[in-house]
Design an enzyme around this catalytic site. Structure first.
Site, PDB file in Angstrom:
ATOM      1  N   ASN A 245       8.469   2.533  14.783  1.00  0.00           N
ATOM      2  CA  ASN A 245       8.658   3.989  14.898  1.00  0.00           C
ATOM      3  C   ASN A 245       7.371   4.663  15.353  1.00  0.00           C
ATOM      4  O   ASN A 245       6.705   5.403  14.637  1.00  0.00           O
ATOM      5  CB  ASN A 245       9.158   4.589  13.583  1.00  0.00           C
ATOM      6  CG  ASN A 245       8.270   4.276  12.390  1.00  0.00           C
ATOM      7  OD1 ASN A 245       7.626   3.235  12.343  1.00  0.00           O
ATOM      8  ND2 ASN A 245       8.246   5.168  11.419  1.00  0.00           N
TER       9      ASN A 245
ATOM     10  N   ASP B 229      13.332   1.649  10.986  1.00  0.00           N
ATOM     11  CA  ASP B 229      12.667   2.191   9.807  1.00  0.00           C
ATOM     12  C   ASP B 229      12.133   3.588  10.069  1.00  0.00           C
ATOM     13  O   ASP B 229      11.598   3.874  11.142  1.00  0.00           O
ATOM     14  CB  ASP B 229      11.513   1.290   9.375  1.00  0.00           C
ATOM     15  CG  ASP B 229      10.871   1.763   8.085  1.00  0.00           C
ATOM     16  OD1 ASP B 229      11.593   1.886   7.096  1.00  0.00           O
ATOM     17  OD2 ASP B 229       9.658   2.026   8.086  1.00  0.00           O
TER      18      ASP B 229
ATOM     19  N   ASP C 232       4.431  -1.070   2.847  1.00  0.00           N
ATOM     20  CA  ASP C 232       4.820   0.121   3.606  1.00  0.00           C
ATOM     21  C   ASP C 232       3.580   0.952   3.915  1.00  0.00           C
ATOM     22  O   ASP C 232       3.590   2.184   3.835  1.00  0.00           O
ATOM     23  CB  ASP C 232       5.850   0.944   2.844  1.00  0.00           C
ATOM     24  CG  ASP C 232       6.525   2.007   3.728  1.00  0.00           C
ATOM     25  OD1 ASP C 232       6.361   1.944   4.963  1.00  0.00           O
ATOM     26  OD2 ASP C 232       7.189   2.897   3.174  1.00  0.00           O
TER      27      ASP C 232
ATOM     28  N   HIS D  69      -1.896   8.456   7.421  1.00  0.00           N
ATOM     29  CA  HIS D  69      -1.738   9.677   8.207  1.00  0.00           C
ATOM     30  C   HIS D  69      -3.110  10.315   8.401  1.00  0.00           C
ATOM     31  O   HIS D  69      -4.041  10.080   7.622  1.00  0.00           O
ATOM     32  CB  HIS D  69      -0.812  10.668   7.500  1.00  0.00           C
ATOM     33  CG  HIS D  69       0.602  10.210   7.387  1.00  0.00           C
ATOM     34  ND1 HIS D  69       1.481  10.238   8.444  1.00  0.00           N
ATOM     35  CD2 HIS D  69       1.293   9.693   6.335  1.00  0.00           C
ATOM     36  CE1 HIS D  69       2.660   9.773   8.055  1.00  0.00           C
ATOM     37  NE2 HIS D  69       2.566   9.428   6.784  1.00  0.00           N
TER      38      HIS D  69
ATOM     39  N   ASN E  60       8.628   7.779   0.988  1.00  0.00           N
ATOM     40  CA  ASN E  60      10.018   7.752   1.404  1.00  0.00           C
ATOM     41  C   ASN E  60      10.518   6.310   1.479  1.00  0.00           C
ATOM     42  O   ASN E  60      10.040   5.569   2.329  1.00  0.00           O
ATOM     43  CB  ASN E  60      10.135   8.434   2.780  1.00  0.00           C
ATOM     44  CG  ASN E  60      11.567   8.628   3.222  1.00  0.00           C
ATOM     45  OD1 ASN E  60      12.497   8.481   2.450  1.00  0.00           O
ATOM     46  ND2 ASN E  60      11.736   8.955   4.500  1.00  0.00           N
TER      47      ASN E  60
ATOM     48  N   HIS F 182      16.116   0.951   6.496  1.00  0.00           N
ATOM     49  CA  HIS F 182      15.703   2.054   5.625  1.00  0.00           C
ATOM     50  C   HIS F 182      16.975   2.624   5.015  1.00  0.00           C
ATOM     51  O   HIS F 182      17.818   3.169   5.718  1.00  0.00           O
ATOM     52  CB  HIS F 182      14.964   3.128   6.425  1.00  0.00           C
ATOM     53  CG  HIS F 182      14.514   4.279   5.580  1.00  0.00           C
ATOM     54  ND1 HIS F 182      13.194   4.507   5.301  1.00  0.00           N
ATOM     55  CD2 HIS F 182      15.210   5.260   4.927  1.00  0.00           C
ATOM     56  CE1 HIS F 182      13.082   5.574   4.513  1.00  0.00           C
ATOM     57  NE2 HIS F 182      14.297   6.044   4.286  1.00  0.00           N
TER      58      HIS F 182
END
EC number: 3.5.2.3
Length: 430
Positions: free
Chosen positions: A95, A153, A306, A310, A279, A180
């Site tokens: 993604n 995902d 995961d 950021h 999430n 997901h």
């Protein structure tokens, strides 16, 4: 290439059912010998006394952000974060911008990883074009190019028909779809688990039934197609039971859990600290206990971080507006040793199996074992090393972690990739 002798450590190799104090000799990038009192006059000797020697850790669910999101992370920084945490192999999700949905992108990213990464990076391809859930991506071509699995995902594929087509297509290739699991129509803009805590904070919640419904649907579709479904970052106790029941029926279903879903609850959500926004969201203590039980009994096959860094300006926002996720590669082994192993909730041998041999077996990787003649990907862990998580020492570009400031017990102190030491005592040396 020089030789390396890891001397006197407790060697745990789940694939070989080995758990004893012995030596490991590495030469020319491969494991030459595992045994007692090995002598190698020309080898560099590393004293592994009071430490644990295991196959290199494997993480099949990371977000290394290439292509297009390098301000958050890239293969160079992400691979260094992995090595610092004891990982020798990771897989990166598609993604990105653009989405990894073509063979050309898989090939170019593999070349990029070979050029800049200091650990092994595998590429996961998208299930649908641009992850829009409408049309299948170049699945066969991406398999041929080297994609190890497929996932949309970050998105829930709403069309059962499209997902079933993907399952049917991938059966001959024996490749998993990593899902997901949250029905989008139920979670919308929810910021955390729906329950008492969300009501007290005034946050819109994400109901846990959204995960349960999605897991049930995707297991049934995979069972119908005879395909391999892999449940990503499972967090619901009911979802764990659905996987357990499906395995008993013979469905080819596997699952992973994250360190945070194994150790943290929604009671820890602080509106002033967006690092706990993930999430799927942090759940209740009952769900955490169910996930730990599933990990112990083998319902949950592996642990995956995961890892989702950021940029600082993205996470430094109000909780409801901040993106979900935080970097996890450098804290995983410390958190798991501290909260699960040292508390007696999870045997050490089980933890190592779930972080090495299990992901290699499930995703058919040439890794996850210390067998003689195999690749010399090795991690040495000091189970009693006490350290404090300091984001200023992270190699990842992400700094927002709910574990910052925590004192942990247990840390990777040596990472060896293809026979080369890439991390020693927490410092990247390549």
């Amino acid at each position: 290439m020089s030789a390396l002798l890891l001397k006197g450590g407790r060697v745990i190799d789940p694939a070989a059912k080995l758990n004893q104090v012995c030596d490991v000799l590495i030469e020319d990038g491969i494991i030459q010998k595992v045994g007692l009192d090995i002598r190698a006059d020309q080898a560099e000797v590393y004293d592994a006394s009071d430490k644990i020697v295991v196959p290199g850790l494997i993480d099949m669910h990371t977000h290394l952000r290439e292509p297009g999101q390098e301000a958050k992370e890239d293969f160079a920084s992400g691979s260094r974060a992995g090595a610092a945490g004891g990982y020798t192999t990771v897989a990166t999700m598609p993604n990105t911008s653009p989405v990894v949905d073509t063979a050309a992108l898989v090939t170019s990213l593999q070349k990029r990883a070979e050029d800049v990464a200091i650990i092994h990076i595998h590429i996961i391809g998208a299930v649908t074009k641009n992850q829009e859930g409408k049309e299948l991506a170049e699945l066969g071509d991406m398999v041929a190019a080297g994609a190890v699995a497929f996932s949309d995902d970050g998105h829930f594929d709403p069309s059962a028909k499209v997902l079933l087509s993907a399952y049917d297509y991938l059966v001959p290739f024996n490749k998993a779809i990593i899902n997901h699991e949250e029905d989008t129509s139920l979670v919308e803009d929810g910021a955390m688990n729906e329950g008492h805590r969300s009501a007290m904070l005034g946050f819109k919640g994400r109901p846990i039934v959204a995960e349960d419904i999605a897991v049930a649907r995707d297991i049934m579709l995979a069972e119908y197609a005879g395909a391999h479904v892999h449940v990503a970052h499972i967090s619901s106790g009911r979802a764990v039971e659905l996987v357990r029941e499906a395995k008993k029926r013979g469905v080819h279903v596997t699952a992973e859990a994250t360190p945070h879903h194994l150790t943290m609850t929604d009671a820890l959500v602080d509106p002033a600290d967006s690092s706990t926004k993930v999430n799927p969201p942090l759940r209740t203590a009952k769900d955490v206990n169910a996930v730990v039980a599933g990990l112990c009994d083998g319902t949950i096959d592996m642990i995956a971080t995961d890892h989702s860094p950021h940029a600082a300006e993205e996470k430094d926002r109000e909780y409801i507006y901040a993106p979900s996720g935080f970097p996890g590669l450098e804290t995983a082994i410390g958190v798991l040793m501290t909260d699960l192993v040292h508390t007696g909730k999870l045997p050490l041998e089980t933890l190592i199996e779930r972080m090495t041999y299990a992901p290699a077996r499930v995703f058919q990787l040439n890794a996850g074992t210390l067998r003689e003649g195999g690749p010399a990907d090795v991690t040495v862990i000091d189970p009693n090393l006490v350290w404090t998580v300091d984001e200023k020492k992270f190699y990842t570009r992400g700094s927002h972690s709910p574990f910052v400031g925590r004192e942990l017990t247990g840390k990777a102190v040596l990472t060896v990739v293809d026979g080369q030491v890439v991390m020693k005592d927490g410092v990247i040396i390549v």
